[in-house]
Scaffold this motif. Sequence first.
Motif, PDB file in Angstrom:
ATOM      1  N   ARG A   1      10.850 -53.866  33.130  1.00  0.00           N
ATOM      2  CA  ARG A   1       9.468 -54.080  32.725  1.00  0.00           C
ATOM      3  C   ARG A   1       8.245 -53.325  33.141  1.00  0.00           C
ATOM      4  O   ARG A   1       8.263 -53.086  34.667  1.00  0.00           O
ATOM      5  N   VAL A   2       7.573 -52.928  32.517  1.00  0.00           N
ATOM      6  CA  VAL A   2       6.206 -52.336  32.948  1.00  0.00           C
ATOM      7  C   VAL A   2       5.133 -53.034  32.150  1.00  0.00           C
ATOM      8  O   VAL A   2       5.402 -53.498  31.152  1.00  0.00           O
ATOM      9  N   PHE A   3       3.761 -53.163  32.671  1.00  0.00           N
ATOM     10  CA  PHE A   3       2.640 -53.606  31.769  1.00  0.00           C
ATOM     11  C   PHE A   3       2.209 -52.053  31.349  1.00  0.00           C
ATOM     12  O   PHE A   3       1.936 -51.126  31.991  1.00  0.00           O
ATOM     13  N   VAL A   4       1.783 -52.025  30.046  1.00  0.00           N
ATOM     14  CA  VAL A   4       0.960 -50.880  29.411  1.00  0.00           C
ATOM     15  C   VAL A   4      -0.317 -51.669  28.737  1.00  0.00           C
ATOM     16  O   VAL A   4      -0.370 -52.810  28.333  1.00  0.00           O
ATOM     17  N   THR A   5      -1.381 -50.888  28.540  1.00  0.00           N
ATOM     18  CA  THR A   5      -2.477 -51.043  27.994  1.00  0.00           C
ATOM     19  C   THR A   5      -2.311 -51.204  26.492  1.00  0.00           C
ATOM     20  O   THR A   5      -1.569 -50.170  25.815  1.00  0.00           O
TER      21      THR A   5
ATOM     22  N   ASP B   1      13.196 -49.104  30.987  1.00  0.00           N
ATOM     23  CA  ASP B   1      14.400 -48.437  30.287  1.00  0.00           C
ATOM     24  C   ASP B   1      14.913 -49.094  29.171  1.00  0.00           C
ATOM     25  O   ASP B   1      15.538 -49.882  29.665  1.00  0.00           O
ATOM     26  N   PRO B   2      14.474 -48.951  28.076  1.00  0.00           N
ATOM     27  CA  PRO B   2      14.754 -49.199  26.578  1.00  0.00           C
ATOM     28  C   PRO B   2      16.415 -49.437  26.558  1.00  0.00           C
ATOM     29  O   PRO B   2      16.791 -50.404  26.238  1.00  0.00           O
ATOM     30  N   ALA B   3      17.266 -48.681  27.334  1.00  0.00           N
ATOM     31  CA  ALA B   3      18.567 -48.722  27.126  1.00  0.00           C
ATOM     32  C   ALA B   3      19.112 -50.022  27.898  1.00  0.00           C
ATOM     33  O   ALA B   3      20.443 -50.537  27.728  1.00  0.00           O
ATOM     34  N   LYS B   4      18.491 -50.530  28.903  1.00  0.00           N
ATOM     35  CA  LYS B   4      18.680 -51.619  29.747  1.00  0.00           C
ATOM     36  C   LYS B   4      18.210 -53.159  29.219  1.00  0.00           C
ATOM     37  O   LYS B   4      18.474 -53.895  29.707  1.00  0.00           O
ATOM     38  N   LEU B   5      17.302 -53.016  28.062  1.00  0.00           N
ATOM     39  CA  LEU B   5      16.777 -54.231  27.371  1.00  0.00           C
ATOM     40  C   LEU B   5      18.061 -55.017  26.674  1.00  0.00           C
ATOM     41  O   LEU B   5      18.510 -54.637  26.078  1.00  0.00           O
ATOM     42  N   GLU B   6      18.046 -56.352  27.310  1.00  0.00           N
ATOM     43  CA  GLU B   6      18.881 -57.125  26.892  1.00  0.00           C
ATOM     44  C   GLU B   6      18.193 -57.908  25.455  1.00  0.00           C
ATOM     45  O   GLU B   6      18.625 -57.723  24.455  1.00  0.00           O
ATOM     46  N   ASP B   7      17.810 -59.180  25.928  1.00  0.00           N
ATOM     47  CA  ASP B   7      17.008 -60.089  25.176  1.00  0.00           C
ATOM     48  C   ASP B   7      15.625 -59.800  25.236  1.00  0.00           C
ATOM     49  O   ASP B   7      14.963 -60.204  26.401  1.00  0.00           O
ATOM     50  N   PRO B   8      15.112 -59.478  24.297  1.00  0.00           N
ATOM     51  CA  PRO B   8      13.500 -59.254  24.232  1.00  0.00           C
ATOM     52  C   PRO B   8      12.453 -60.562  24.408  1.00  0.00           C
ATOM     53  O   PRO B   8      11.558 -60.367  24.322  1.00  0.00           O
ATOM     54  N   SER B   9      13.177 -61.596  23.863  1.00  0.00           N
ATOM     55  CA  SER B   9      12.434 -62.600  23.313  1.00  0.00           C
ATOM     56  C   SER B   9      11.647 -63.218  24.326  1.00  0.00           C
ATOM     57  O   SER B   9      10.309 -63.518  23.967  1.00  0.00           O
TER      58      SER B   9
END
Length: 237
Positions: free
Chosen positions: A47-51, A62-70
């Motif tokens: 994860r990163v923080f974005v404005t 890395d969106p490809a590594k995102l598992e459960d976003p909840s």
Amino acid sequence: MQRVSLAKELAGNSYPGRGIVIGKSGDGKYAVTAYFIMGRSVNSRNRVFVTEGEGIRTQAYDPAKLEDPSLVIYAPVRVLGNKTIVTNGDQTDTIYELMDKQQTFEQALRTRTFEPDGPNYTPRISGIMHIENGGYNYAMSILKSNQGDPSSCQRYTFAYENPKAGEGHFIHTYMGDGNPLPSFEGEPTLIGIDEDIDGFTKMIWENLNEENKVSLFVRYIEIGSGKYETRIVNKNV
């Protein structure tokens, strides 16, 4: 309560989880907040923080590594008029939406409980800063299970009116590493606040556990004008 060093609090805990700091700068000019996230799993660390508007949002590095976003993708910081909301989950949106309908901070949080991530049942920690007519106050909240029993939710709110210059409070999700992770206990810790945003940001980041730290947000809001400066530090760059 005796004031302690935030640097020592952070350095002495390998896994405080997510943490909120709110207080007033040493020169009394700024309302100060900081929010950090840590992670043990690939999903949490990705994860990163974005404005986003006047606030921030977590985003998959890395969106490809995102598992459960909840429980990992949310807006930790939102601004509602002269109020700044800082939380460790999507209750930021709950507070924003219900306070916009004239409900209180506490009333908004009555609609929420701790996170549904048993066996940890991670506490929901939240903060609200209110700056108006040169005055400043803030409150912090924690919603936690009863010693890991999900059938019982314990709700605590701590309110601080006209805080002293150079002082703030620190609340975080876990007392330390473990399995299951032990929830934060007691009232928010009284800590010192630096006058300089860059020095304060550097101190927090350098004292978070190197392996587990993910992202840090710091904001200094000028109490007189409402203008603010923000710093964001991401391990994934």
